[in-house]
Motif scaffolding. Structure first.
Motif, mmCIF file in Angstrom:
data_model
loop_
_atom_site.group_PDB
_atom_site.id
_atom_site.type_symbol
_atom_site.label_atom_id
_atom_site.label_comp_id
_atom_site.label_asym_id
_atom_site.label_seq_id
_atom_site.Cartn_x
_atom_site.Cartn_y
_atom_site.Cartn_z
ATOM 1 N N VAL A 1 1.712 -0.961 0.344
ATOM 2 C CA VAL A 1 0.284 0.176 0.094
ATOM 3 C C VAL A 1 1.024 1.075 -0.027
ATOM 4 O O VAL A 1 0.495 2.520 -0.623
ATOM 5 C CB VAL A 1 -1.172 -0.016 1.323
ATOM 6 C CG1 VAL A 1 -1.661 1.254 1.253
ATOM 7 C CG2 VAL A 1 -1.976 -1.473 1.317
ATOM 8 N N ARG A 2 2.129 1.234 0.782
ATOM 9 C CA ARG A 2 2.855 2.169 0.981
ATOM 10 C C ARG A 2 3.681 2.297 -0.218
ATOM 11 O O ARG A 2 3.690 4.126 -0.666
ATOM 12 C CB ARG A 2 3.931 2.287 2.298
ATOM 13 C CG ARG A 2 2.948 1.771 3.188
ATOM 14 C CD ARG A 2 4.221 1.987 4.416
ATOM 15 N NE ARG A 2 5.066 3.155 4.608
ATOM 16 C CZ ARG A 2 5.951 3.646 5.417
ATOM 17 N NH1 ARG A 2 6.322 2.092 6.129
ATOM 18 N NH2 ARG A 2 6.639 4.559 5.356
ATOM 19 N N GLY B 1 2.927 7.247 7.211
ATOM 20 C CA GLY B 1 2.169 6.621 6.464
ATOM 21 C C GLY B 1 1.794 5.501 7.144
ATOM 22 O O GLY B 1 1.161 4.706 6.739
ATOM 23 N N PHE C 1 2.730 10.619 -3.779
ATOM 24 C CA PHE C 1 1.974 10.457 -1.786
ATOM 25 C C PHE C 1 2.905 10.316 -1.158
ATOM 26 O O PHE C 1 3.475 9.668 -0.746
ATOM 27 C CB PHE C 1 1.126 10.267 -2.330
ATOM 28 C CG PHE C 1 -0.310 10.447 -1.101
ATOM 29 C CD1 PHE C 1 -0.060 11.832 -0.377
ATOM 30 C CD2 PHE C 1 -0.356 9.497 0.442
ATOM 31 C CE1 PHE C 1 -0.842 12.216 0.788
ATOM 32 C CE2 PHE C 1 -1.035 9.738 1.285
ATOM 33 C CZ PHE C 1 -1.271 11.132 1.570
ATOM 34 N N TYR D 1 2.441 9.986 -12.453
ATOM 35 C CA TYR D 1 2.106 10.094 -10.960
ATOM 36 C C TYR D 1 2.751 11.267 -10.205
ATOM 37 O O TYR D 1 4.100 10.098 -10.206
ATOM 38 C CB TYR D 1 2.254 9.039 -9.697
ATOM 39 C CG TYR D 1 1.066 8.878 -8.953
ATOM 40 C CD1 TYR D 1 -0.011 8.712 -8.648
ATOM 41 C CD2 TYR D 1 2.125 8.590 -7.853
ATOM 42 C CE1 TYR D 1 -0.734 8.454 -7.804
ATOM 43 C CE2 TYR D 1 1.324 8.586 -6.751
ATOM 44 C CZ TYR D 1 0.088 8.458 -6.660
ATOM 45 O OH TYR D 1 -0.395 8.380 -4.794
ATOM 46 N N ALA E 1 2.712 8.739 2.114
ATOM 47 C CA ALA E 1 2.673 7.580 2.523
ATOM 48 C C ALA E 1 4.000 6.418 2.799
ATOM 49 O O ALA E 1 3.810 5.416 3.500
ATOM 50 C CB ALA E 1 2.248 6.610 0.555
ATOM 51 N N GLY F 1 3.519 5.222 -7.261
ATOM 52 C CA GLY F 1 2.304 5.079 -8.347
ATOM 53 C C GLY F 1 2.932 2.976 -8.469
ATOM 54 O O GLY F 1 2.528 3.444 -9.986
ATOM 55 N N LEU G 1 2.486 1.720 -3.435
ATOM 56 C CA LEU G 1 1.967 1.938 -4.454
ATOM 57 C C LEU G 1 1.300 3.970 -3.977
ATOM 58 O O LEU G 1 1.086 4.275 -5.414
ATOM 59 C CB LEU G 1 0.190 0.811 -4.630
ATOM 60 C CG LEU G 1 -0.815 1.364 -5.562
ATOM 61 C CD1 LEU G 1 0.050 1.017 -6.791
ATOM 62 C CD2 LEU G 1 -1.775 0.701 -5.179
ATOM 63 N N LEU G 2 0.779 4.137 -2.840
ATOM 64 C CA LEU G 2 0.693 5.110 -2.954
ATOM 65 C C LEU G 2 1.871 6.124 -2.752
ATOM 66 O O LEU G 2 1.385 6.901 -2.950
ATOM 67 C CB LEU G 2 0.280 5.067 -1.068
ATOM 68 C CG LEU G 2 -1.370 4.890 -1.277
ATOM 69 C CD1 LEU G 2 -1.921 5.444 -0.064
ATOM 70 C CD2 LEU G 2 -2.254 5.203 -1.943
ATOM 71 N N GLY G 3 2.667 5.506 -2.681
ATOM 72 C CA GLY G 3 4.247 6.972 -2.810
ATOM 73 C C GLY G 3 4.560 6.798 -3.981
ATOM 74 O O GLY G 3 5.279 8.169 -4.469
ATOM 75 N N VAL H 1 -1.788 3.063 7.498
ATOM 76 C CA VAL H 1 -1.957 2.533 6.883
ATOM 77 C C VAL H 1 -2.077 0.767 7.888
ATOM 78 O O VAL H 1 -2.968 0.163 8.184
ATOM 79 C CB VAL H 1 -0.601 1.588 6.336
ATOM 80 C CG1 VAL H 1 -0.543 0.165 5.265
ATOM 81 C CG2 VAL H 1 -0.611 2.947 5.145
#
Length: 236
Positions: A148-149, A191, A183, A180, A186, A155, A151-153, A195
């Motif tokens: 998750v981190r 972050g 973020f 992208y 994240a 892309g 992907l959000l951080g 999460v």
């Protein structure tokens, strides 16, 4: 003695070290900013857990209570050193990234806790399986946070997997969001807390729904079954 199924369910879900016991939070939050870091740390922890549980179960009847904990710590420290040397030999760049968190596996309260609570009271097979399942549960939570981190951080996911799997994984990266901007929160330490909190909340919701379904099933009346009665008589 618990069955292998019960041990697996406890380690992976009901008594998960990361989501339920909240143990080992330093590596769980400190190196889970990418999938490769989380996977490398999770594998190392699981190996030490399984091996240390097996070793403790082997010597549990030969060690007195007075020196039990020091012996357990020495076993864990020796196995952690072996994992550290293996990572230096085969995944040196990843070892440098993980840094101090690898030798700190020795002080991970998950490992010492399982050695004291389970391995010291069960057979070698059950103890090693318990360590493997607890390590797998811990590693899966870390991998979920890292996914998750990352992907959000960034892309993308599966970045830098060659650090763990070698040149064969050089092109494994999947970019899910082109152009992208990222973020930043994240991949920063806050972050990881966010999460992890969301994962704990998700598990609690799933557990509550499962408990409600089980309660509803138990309270539901049993379906009526029709019985065909054959009557025979004698006429005089």
């Amino acid at each position: 003695m618990a069955s292998y199924r019960e041990i697996a369910v406890n380690g992976l879900w009901k008594n998960n070290p990361g989501l339920v016991q909240l143990l080992g939070l330093c590596p769980l939050l400190g190196v889970s900013n990418s999938m490769v870091n989380a996977l490398g740390m999770g594998i190392a922890t699981a190996l030490v857990l399984a091996a240390s549980n097996a070793a403790v179960a082997l010597v549990r009847n030969q060690v007195t209570d007075a020196v039990r904990l020091p012996v357990f710590v020495m076993i864990i420290a020796a196995l952690t050193t072996c994992i550290e040397l293996l990572m230096q030999a085969f995944t040196y760049e990843l070892y440098q990234i993980l840094g101090i968190f690898i030798p700190l596996i020795t002080t991970n309260c998950i490992i010492l806790g399982r050695a004291e609570a389970f391995a010291a009271k069960n057979s070698v097979l059950h103890a090693s399986f318990d360590g493997l399942m607890m390590g797998a549960g811990f590693g899966l939570v870390m991998l979920a946070i890292g996914t998750v981190r990352e992907l959000l951080g960034t892309g993308a996911i599966l970045g830098n997997m060659h650090l763990l799997f070698g040149p064969i994984a050089a092109h494994w990266q999947l970019t899910l969001f082109s152009d992208y901007s990222g973020f930043l929160l994240a991949i920063l330490p806050p972050g990881a807390f966010l999460v992890l909190g969301l994962l704990i909340a998700l598990k609690n919701v799933l557990d509550e729904r499962a408990a409600e379904r089980a309660k509803a099933t138990a309270a539901a009346p049993a379906p009526a079954t029709s019985r065909r009665v054959r009557v025979t008589g004698v006429i005089e």
